[in-house]
Design a protein around this motif. Structure first.
Motif, PDB file in Angstrom:
ATOM      1  N   GLY A  73      46.781  43.393  46.981  1.00 21.28           N
ATOM      2  CA  GLY A  73      46.493  42.033  47.363  1.00 21.28           C
ATOM      3  C   GLY A  73      45.441  41.442  46.436  1.00 21.28           C
ATOM      4  O   GLY A  73      45.273  41.880  45.296  1.00 21.28           O
ATOM      5  N   SER A  74      44.705  40.444  46.925  1.00 21.69           N
ATOM      6  CA  SER A  74      43.693  39.787  46.100  1.00 21.69           C
ATOM      7  C   SER A  74      42.589  39.219  46.985  1.00 21.69           C
ATOM      8  O   SER A  74      42.761  39.072  48.199  1.00 21.69           O
ATOM      9  N   VAL A  75      41.452  38.884  46.362  1.00 22.59           N
ATOM     10  CA  VAL A  75      40.333  38.252  47.061  1.00 22.59           C
ATOM     11  C   VAL A  75      39.833  37.091  46.203  1.00 22.59           C
ATOM     12  O   VAL A  75      39.388  37.299  45.072  1.00 22.59           O
ATOM     13  N   ASP A  76      39.910  35.865  46.739  1.00 22.19           N
ATOM     14  CA  ASP A  76      39.334  34.695  46.071  1.00 22.19           C
ATOM     15  C   ASP A  76      37.867  34.599  46.460  1.00 22.19           C
ATOM     16  O   ASP A  76      37.518  34.768  47.639  1.00 22.19           O
ATOM     17  N   HIS A  77      36.996  34.323  45.496  1.00 23.54           N
ATOM     18  CA  HIS A  77      35.577  34.176  45.824  1.00 23.54           C
ATOM     19  C   HIS A  77      35.022  32.898  45.200  1.00 23.54           C
ATOM     20  O   HIS A  77      35.426  32.468  44.118  1.00 23.54           O
ATOM     21  N   THR A  78      34.094  32.291  45.938  1.00 22.87           N
ATOM     22  CA  THR A  78      33.409  31.072  45.514  1.00 22.87           C
ATOM     23  C   THR A  78      31.963  31.188  45.959  1.00 22.87           C
ATOM     24  O   THR A  78      31.685  31.769  47.011  1.00 22.87           O
ATOM     25  N   ASP A  79      31.015  30.647  45.163  1.00 22.50           N
ATOM     26  CA  ASP A  79      29.621  30.731  45.590  1.00 22.50           C
ATOM     27  C   ASP A  79      28.866  29.441  45.345  1.00 22.50           C
ATOM     28  O   ASP A  79      29.383  28.482  44.764  1.00 22.50           O
ATOM     29  N   SER A  80      27.621  29.435  45.824  1.00 20.55           N
ATOM     30  CA  SER A  80      26.764  28.260  45.765  1.00 20.55           C
ATOM     31  C   SER A  80      26.281  27.949  44.357  1.00 20.55           C
ATOM     32  O   SER A  80      25.711  26.883  44.116  1.00 20.55           O
ATOM     33  N   LEU A  81      26.473  28.863  43.414  1.00 10.95           N
ATOM     34  CA  LEU A  81      26.070  28.644  42.032  1.00 10.95           C
ATOM     35  C   LEU A  81      27.200  28.065  41.190  1.00 10.95           C
ATOM     36  O   LEU A  81      27.038  27.829  39.994  1.00 10.95           O
ATOM     37  N   GLU A 105      34.496  34.847  50.678  1.00  9.14           N
ATOM     38  CA  GLU A 105      35.516  35.759  50.143  1.00  9.14           C
ATOM     39  C   GLU A 105      36.753  35.637  51.031  1.00  9.14           C
ATOM     40  O   GLU A 105      36.675  35.858  52.238  1.00  9.14           O
ATOM     41  N   MET A 106      37.880  35.296  50.410  1.00  9.81           N
ATOM     42  CA  MET A 106      39.102  35.037  51.171  1.00  9.81           C
ATOM     43  C   MET A 106      40.223  35.961  50.685  1.00  9.81           C
ATOM     44  O   MET A 106      40.772  35.780  49.587  1.00  9.81           O
ATOM     45  N   PRO A 107      40.559  36.997  51.466  1.00  7.58           N
ATOM     46  CA  PRO A 107      41.613  37.945  51.071  1.00  7.58           C
ATOM     47  C   PRO A 107      43.014  37.353  51.242  1.00  7.58           C
ATOM     48  O   PRO A 107      43.259  36.526  52.123  1.00  7.58           O
ATOM     49  N   HIS A 108      43.934  37.819  50.391  1.00  6.39           N
ATOM     50  CA  HIS A 108      45.343  37.421  50.469  1.00  6.39           C
ATOM     51  C   HIS A 108      46.219  38.646  50.240  1.00  6.39           C
ATOM     52  O   HIS A 108      45.842  39.558  49.487  1.00  6.39           O
ATOM     53  N   GLY A 109      47.386  38.664  50.859  1.00  5.40           N
ATOM     54  CA  GLY A 109      48.287  39.794  50.728  1.00  5.40           C
ATOM     55  C   GLY A 109      49.091  39.749  49.442  1.00  5.40           C
ATOM     56  O   GLY A 109      49.160  38.723  48.752  1.00  5.40           O
ATOM     57  N   ASN A 110      49.694  40.878  49.119  1.00  3.36           N
ATOM     58  CA  ASN A 110      50.595  40.944  47.966  1.00  3.36           C
ATOM     59  C   ASN A 110      51.966  40.389  48.369  1.00  3.36           C
ATOM     60  O   ASN A 110      52.108  39.751  49.416  1.00  3.36           O
TER      61      ASN A 110
END
Length: 303
Positions: A73-81, A105-110
């Motif tokens: 799967g995958s993990v999208d990440h975003t931050d305050s910087l 952090e937002m996980p997604h399936g394959n």
């Protein structure tokens, strides 16, 4: 369950985290001296998006490092910087929260809807609690993998092993982080340092773990050739194996083989004041962090 003076095993516990992610926690929010410098370890996996896609919305971190390793799967990440990115299968992210960061952090399936990954929290020493945040994003192709003659495979994420060095560096706890696969029926010995805190986390198959030194009262078994070796009950899926003072561990893989993480780090031996994802040394520092969150000064300007 205590097995000997050198080993303890326990099962990861089902836990609901973030906005409703179903995961298993091997350790966390307990006595921080037990696995110093490590604070928490989560195994998040699921066969259906409903189990994980609500993810981990915006939340703060200060005073620690978070290590995310994605298997599928995958993990999208975003931050305050302003940092954004996606971790895919085999990728690793080592985030030093330092003085403070807000991220999600937002996980997604394959393609089959499956997702599997791990997150480890490592403490920072007092001298680095308020250091500037930084990321080390590592693509799967950058992680060296070694295959031994007996089929044992080792991915070296952090530290040195069998002549290879992992791509993540400059980490306060001077850790070693290995992903190890041992084929069915193979017995393999791995070196440990009795000066460091070490643990294994079995996430596929099963194996017996043994202190490679003189047997000390745990189950004995006859090796081929008549020599006695000490082994313990088989450790299977989602089992944490904690090692005490030992220079090496022998792994006897079961009928399906075994895959596990082998992780160690140098203890900090410092006081811990802990509130969720904020870990400081004193209660006053912790209260200041909470105050910073409330008044909008949690994120410090870059110097």
């Amino acid at each position: 369950m205590s097995v000997s003076s050198r080993f303890e095993t326990s099962q990861a516990r089902p836990t609901l985290e973030g906005a409703g992610v179903q995961l298993h926690r091997a350790f966390g929010f307990q006595d921080p001296t037990e696995l110093d410098p490590f604070l928490l370890f989560d195994d998040f996996r699921g066969d259906h998006p409903d189990m994980f896609e609500k993810g981990f919305p915006w939340h703060p971190h200060r005073g620690i490092e978070t290590i995310t390793y994605v298997l599928s799967g995958s993990v999208d990440h975003t931050d305050s910087l302003g940092n954004t990115g996606t971790l895919g299968a085999g990728d690793v992210q080592w985030m030093t929260a330092g003085s403070g960061i807000m991220h999600q952090e937002m996980p997604h399936g394959n393609a089959k809807g499956q997702m599997h990954g791990f997150q480890l929290w490592a403490n920072l020493p007092s001298s680095l609690k308020m250091t500037a945040p930084r990321y080390q994003d590592v693509d799967a192709k950058e992680i060296p993998e070694i295959t031994d003659d007996d089929g044992t495979r080792v991915k070296v994420i952090v530290g040195d092993f069998w002549g290879k060095s992992g791509p993540v560096d400059g980490i306060a706890a001077d850790p070693q982080y290995l992903d190890i696969s041992v084929p069915a029926g193979v017995k393999k010995t791995f070196k440990l340092s009795h000066h460091r805190r070490s643990f294994a986390y079995v996430y596929e198959g099963d194996a017996a773990f043994a202190d490679a030194s003189t047997p000390t009262g745990i189950l004995l078994e006859k090796e081929v050739g008549g020599e006695e070796v000490n082994i313990r009950d088989m450790s299977g899926n989602r089992t944490l194996v904690r090692f005490g003072a030992s220079d090496s561990v022998t792994v006897q893989a079961g009928a399906q083989g075994v895959r596990f993480l082998l992780i160690s780090g140098q203890p900090l031996q410092e006081p811990v004041a802990w509130h969720g994802p904020i870990v400081m040394n004193t209660r006053a520092e912790l209260m200041q962090a909470v105050k910073d969150l409330r008044n909008g000064t949690f994120i410090k300007p870059a110097h």
